[in-house]
Design an enzyme around this catalytic site. Sequence first.
Site, PDB file in Angstrom:
ATOM      1  CG  HIS A 160      -9.201  -4.789  -1.196  1.00 46.03           C
ATOM      2  ND1 HIS A 160      -7.927  -4.728  -1.851  1.00 46.03           N
ATOM      3  CD2 HIS A 160      -9.069  -4.755  -0.175  1.00 46.03           C
ATOM      4  CE1 HIS A 160      -7.089  -4.298  -0.861  1.00 46.03           C
ATOM      5  NE2 HIS A 160      -7.909  -4.556   0.352  1.00 46.03           N
ATOM      6  CG  ASP A 213      -7.860  -4.151  -5.181  1.00 44.64           C
ATOM      7  OD1 ASP A 213      -6.927  -3.468  -4.362  1.00 44.64           O
ATOM      8  OD2 ASP A 213      -8.154  -5.162  -5.253  1.00 44.64           O
ATOM      9  CE1 TYR A 261      -4.201  -1.696   0.803  1.00 43.10           C
ATOM     10  CE2 TYR A 261      -2.853  -3.008   2.071  1.00 43.10           C
ATOM     11  CZ  TYR A 261      -4.131  -2.816   1.580  1.00 43.10           C
ATOM     12  OH  TYR A 261      -4.856  -3.611   1.608  1.00 43.10           O
TER      13      TYR A 261
END
Length: 437
Positions: free
Chosen positions: A304, A199, A170
């Site tokens: 996700h 996503d 991330y």
Amino acid sequence: MTIPPTETTTTGTTPHHLPSQIQKPPLHTLLSTHDFAHAASLTFPPKTHAFVTSAATGLVTHRSNSATYSLITLRPRILRDVSRVSIRTSILGSPVSSPIFAAATSLGITVHPEGEKEIGRACKRLGVGMTVSTSASFSVAEIAAAVREAGVEGNDEEGGGEIPLWFQLYVDKDRTKSEQLLTQACEAGGVKAVFLTVDAPVPGKREADERISASEAVGLLSGTGGVVVPMTGEKAENDKFGGGLGRITGKFLDASVNWEDIAWLRRCLPRESGVKIVLKGVQTAADAVRAMEAGVEGIVVSNHGGRSLDTATPTILVLLELQRCCPQVFERMEVLIDGGVMRGTDVFKALCLGASGVGIGRGILYGLGYGEEGVRRYVEILNDELETTMKMCGITSLDQVHPGLLNTRAVDHLVPETVEEEHPYAKWRPSMRKKVT
């Protein structure tokens, strides 16, 4: 003893009070992945259960990810010698004992004190790949050390070798923090690929998670009652929207990440390290083609787990879209998939449609409720179902899977026919409306 019914995320809520007399079902009595999910609903602490099982808003994508697999039927071939089968394969250049791998999950320590380290030990003994999240409970180096130190029990011939570790990134608003994490992952953790999360530019709205105070989370309680994510240092405390761990601990996410940042990511990786770049969260053929053209080594077809954008397309349908609109991507890069996989038949169908690996997220955490042995049993159940499916369909190795073993007609009408982003008939554009001043 009669166990009173509990509310789960199928209704958007989660149990707030679990009867103290409920005992965890013995591991050997769990015969399917659904048994693990049920055990988790009875025994996980309320906040943990809400965090693990919750999905975005109305849970439409969460449900359809799994339900759509049942609309694709199998076309078995008969009178084949299937006395011996093998599910061994390779993912991103690494040999593995199964196409199933542990997808990235967050805050495993809320389920088990050893969290992702237990998952890593299980993956080592199973011989399958593992993805470590930026939001993991331990550093990549700590998880990698647990994997290296894990032994092999008995005469287990499937696991025990070196397994691939991958790092799910991330991107932080402070890019220097992400660069440091990448260095640690590659040098101390020895990861073989970085899965850039695409996503979830922002956290999704997961209402079941929001309803319960963040201070009720188990395992990561700080002295002030907040929840701290060790790898990022982010702290979760209630705010005006509730106590959603995913949303609150995701405040660091950089929503500006775009295609040009693939070059930045490549520069962050050690030179000549061979670390691959995979885009996790591709949901259209158009983006799959663009990923191929950008030169990444792989993609994960993922929404996700339905936790980001509700009513997004079920992932197995995206895989069909790639087959119809841009089959060349399967030759140019590796295609993985996750989301909604609950049976070995689901794994088989994904493989028949071109996936080289199938990720399991929530299910790994359900297994983690029983520690390393639970994770192993969860994956072993899926492996056994996959082998049974192969035998029933007349194949003996994964290089024999192909789309002809499936009937997809029940869902073909849902699959776009071109890679273009145009709607097939609606041509409206905002410019046709009066401009807002």
